[in-house]
Design an enzyme around this catalytic site. Sequence first.
Site, PDB file in Angstrom:
ATOM      1  N   GLU A  26       0.896  -1.115  -0.001  1.00 39.81           N
ATOM      2  CA  GLU A  26       0.070  -0.092  -0.113  1.00 39.81           C
ATOM      3  C   GLU A  26       0.916   1.383  -0.179  1.00 39.81           C
ATOM      4  O   GLU A  26       2.173   1.453   0.525  1.00 39.81           O
ATOM      5  CB  GLU A  26      -0.938  -0.048   1.231  1.00 39.81           C
ATOM      6  CG  GLU A  26      -1.923   1.034   1.314  1.00 39.81           C
ATOM      7  CD  GLU A  26      -3.093   1.095   2.247  1.00 39.81           C
ATOM      8  OE1 GLU A  26      -2.992   0.095   3.069  1.00 39.81           O
ATOM      9  OE2 GLU A  26      -3.960   2.152   2.301  1.00 39.81           O
ATOM     10  N   ASN A 173     -12.702  -0.715  -1.689  1.00 39.45           N
ATOM     11  CA  ASN A 173     -11.842  -1.281  -0.304  1.00 39.45           C
ATOM     12  C   ASN A 173     -12.619  -0.737   0.699  1.00 39.45           C
ATOM     13  O   ASN A 173     -12.673   0.626   0.672  1.00 39.45           O
ATOM     14  CB  ASN A 173     -10.443  -0.874  -0.304  1.00 39.45           C
ATOM     15  CG  ASN A 173      -9.821  -1.200   0.970  1.00 39.45           C
ATOM     16  OD1 ASN A 173      -9.578  -2.314   1.192  1.00 39.45           O
ATOM     17  ND2 ASN A 173      -9.640   0.074   1.703  1.00 39.45           N
ATOM     18  N   GLU A 174     -12.975  -1.418   1.670  1.00 41.61           N
ATOM     19  CA  GLU A 174     -13.585  -1.033   3.134  1.00 41.61           C
ATOM     20  C   GLU A 174     -14.651   0.078   2.704  1.00 41.61           C
ATOM     21  O   GLU A 174     -14.585   1.105   3.249  1.00 41.61           O
ATOM     22  CB  GLU A 174     -12.616  -0.556   3.841  1.00 41.61           C
ATOM     23  CG  GLU A 174     -11.499  -1.639   4.261  1.00 41.61           C
ATOM     24  CD  GLU A 174     -10.776  -1.396   5.637  1.00 41.61           C
ATOM     25  OE1 GLU A 174     -10.961  -0.350   6.210  1.00 41.61           O
ATOM     26  OE2 GLU A 174     -10.211  -2.098   6.254  1.00 41.61           O
ATOM     27  N   TYR A 240      -7.915  -7.271  11.792  1.00 42.80           N
ATOM     28  CA  TYR A 240      -6.557  -7.419  12.580  1.00 42.80           C
ATOM     29  C   TYR A 240      -6.694  -8.065  13.704  1.00 42.80           C
ATOM     30  O   TYR A 240      -7.515  -7.748  14.436  1.00 42.80           O
ATOM     31  CB  TYR A 240      -6.231  -5.846  12.333  1.00 42.80           C
ATOM     32  CG  TYR A 240      -5.980  -5.468  11.074  1.00 42.80           C
ATOM     33  CD1 TYR A 240      -4.541  -5.694  10.371  1.00 42.80           C
ATOM     34  CD2 TYR A 240      -6.808  -4.914  10.210  1.00 42.80           C
ATOM     35  CE1 TYR A 240      -4.270  -5.176   9.092  1.00 42.80           C
ATOM     36  CE2 TYR A 240      -6.632  -4.387   8.843  1.00 42.80           C
ATOM     37  CZ  TYR A 240      -5.046  -4.547   8.584  1.00 42.80           C
ATOM     38  OH  TYR A 240      -5.060  -4.142   6.933  1.00 42.80           O
ATOM     39  N   GLU A 297      -7.020  -8.571   3.912  1.00 42.42           N
ATOM     40  CA  GLU A 297      -6.233  -7.500   5.017  1.00 42.42           C
ATOM     41  C   GLU A 297      -6.434  -8.329   6.280  1.00 42.42           C
ATOM     42  O   GLU A 297      -7.336  -8.657   6.757  1.00 42.42           O
ATOM     43  CB  GLU A 297      -6.760  -6.187   5.239  1.00 42.42           C
ATOM     44  CG  GLU A 297      -6.476  -5.347   3.954  1.00 42.42           C
ATOM     45  CD  GLU A 297      -6.790  -3.862   4.148  1.00 42.42           C
ATOM     46  OE1 GLU A 297      -6.502  -3.405   5.203  1.00 42.42           O
ATOM     47  OE2 GLU A 297      -6.955  -3.108   3.147  1.00 42.42           O
ATOM     48  N   GLN A 346       1.471  -5.164   6.170  1.00 39.97           N
ATOM     49  CA  GLN A 346       1.506  -5.041   4.607  1.00 39.97           C
ATOM     50  C   GLN A 346       3.149  -5.358   4.351  1.00 39.97           C
ATOM     51  O   GLN A 346       3.675  -5.552   5.180  1.00 39.97           O
ATOM     52  CB  GLN A 346       1.459  -3.344   4.203  1.00 39.97           C
ATOM     53  CG  GLN A 346       0.169  -2.818   4.194  1.00 39.97           C
ATOM     54  CD  GLN A 346      -0.547  -2.455   5.218  1.00 39.97           C
ATOM     55  OE1 GLN A 346       0.246  -2.536   6.304  1.00 39.97           O
ATOM     56  NE2 GLN A 346      -1.865  -1.736   5.122  1.00 39.97           N
TER      57      GLN A 346
HETATM   58  O1  AHR Z   1      -3.916  -1.703   6.749  1.00 34.72           O
HETATM   59  C1  AHR Z   1      -3.990  -0.413   6.916  1.00 34.72           C
HETATM   60  C2  AHR Z   1      -5.662  -0.068   6.740  1.00 34.72           C
HETATM   61  O2  AHR Z   1      -6.382  -0.988   7.613  1.00 34.72           O
HETATM   62  C3  AHR Z   1      -6.033  -0.126   5.248  1.00 34.72           C
HETATM   63  O3  AHR Z   1      -5.456   0.824   4.349  1.00 34.72           O
HETATM   64  C4  AHR Z   1      -7.229  -0.337   5.244  1.00 34.72           C
HETATM   65  O4  AHR Z   1      -7.939  -0.828   4.205  1.00 34.72           O
HETATM   66  C5  AHR Z   1      -7.602  -0.751   6.738  1.00 34.72           C
HETATM   67  O5  AHR Z   1      -8.558  -0.223   7.639  1.00 34.72           O
END
Ligand code: AHR
Length: 497
Positions: A26, A173-174, A240, A297, A346
Amino acid sequence: MSHVITIHSDLSKGKINRNIYGHFSEHLGRCIYEGIWVGEDSPIPNTEGIRNDVLEALKQLNIPVLRWPGGCFADEYHWKDGVGPSENRKQMVNTHWGGVVENNHFGTHEFLRLCELLDCEPYISGNVGSGTVQEMSEWVEYMTFDGVSPMAAWRQENGREKPWNVKYFGVGNENWGCGGNMRPEYYADLYRRYQTYVRNYGDNKIYKIACGPNVDDYRWMETVMREAHPFMDAISLHYYTVPGEFWTSKGAATGFSEQEWFTTMKKALHMDELITRHSAIMDQYDPNKRIGLIVDEWGTWFDVEPGTNPGFLYQQNTIRDALVAGLTLNIFHEHNDRVVMANIAQIVNVLQSVILTEGEKMLLTPTYHVFDMYKVHQDAERLATHYSGADYEMDGEKIPQVSVTASRDQAGKIHVSLCNVSHVEQSDVSIQLRGLSGAVSGITGQQLASGSLDAHNTFESPDVLKPTPFETFELQGDVLYAKLPPMSVTVLEITAE
Ligand code: AHR
């Protein structure tokens, strides 16, 4: 503590899609600029602007697929700003990530060249949040059309005669958050519209990926599947592992407590429940599992390193990250009927990165070593396993102490990946090898382990943590006895003929 594993080597549970070993790049902090791209005039040795040390280390991982340009960056990226002579490219503000100037020197041509050098598939994230249908459609035409058209002509003018093969394309995305704060009903309609103009040119068949839910947003999954499933090949999921509170204090990447270790393992295991429940929703609309779930992600997310730009999300990476990687990959393997790709966030210098750089220096993180040790599972047949053993407990909470995957590769070798997540207890594992095609003729092992909770590599000492040969096992009949130290990731290779 004793732990009993049975591997049914005559019972295949399907192929582990190698794309589960995907990565994510990214325009965020020092991921692209410095981490990957230094430019042709840099004193750091490079190939067409891409730094050689990082390139060589990444090649070793057999990366199957690489996602780009975001993340949140994707929904404000306008691809036309990133093609043509670099001195003429527009400068923009990277509003999501630190408000820094983005000079667009790394654009479509540079990314697709990186994928060629890595011999991996590109996965492009298109802009739905602030981009137009025409812009998305023309990007696909620019990259993949082999004929007479304005975009193909522009690509040729910019130095690329033949189109690239681009299979994986994400439509937003999101979009429930940084990608437009949309409701699922609205996104589902936009998805249907945008994807209509994501065309297949010639032999290039695009695999269309819809924006799926955040964590446990089951309503998002339900709505987008209900309204748009016939138009997609896959849908994404983001999750995450954050030991603390996301918006206030996520917890430090190093110097954390035993309690934070335990919580991190517990939260990493939550991935299993999320995939199970999202998959069950998908089953209602797609019982034959035509549509893939792509966890594009995932990884640990801690507080940034003290003294670094808070918008750059730069964090250290320890043996704890290695265990999160090992556990999560084992979970993905287990769901190989639905999970067809995953992309850890990432690749360099951001969240759970496999590589960190500082100027001309580079180090491989413990997470890198797990991806390297585990790559033997790529495209292998998963073998049925059964595990029972004592739990890992803290303050009245319990999680399984050992996680395991077994697979057979195309050469017939069996690989067993084992994580002992306890920070104190060794696990004495007995592995019964059922249904082997012949006698065991060789066993080797590799292990990543540490006696300290936050052991990590630094630019001064880059090899504190790296895999070492693992030999504390013994075969008696068809049972393999192994002693796994606390906080360890182990991969065994078993040859039977
Ligand atoms: O990984 C960091 C961010 O987390 C990404 O840009 C986004 O898609 C997510 O919220």
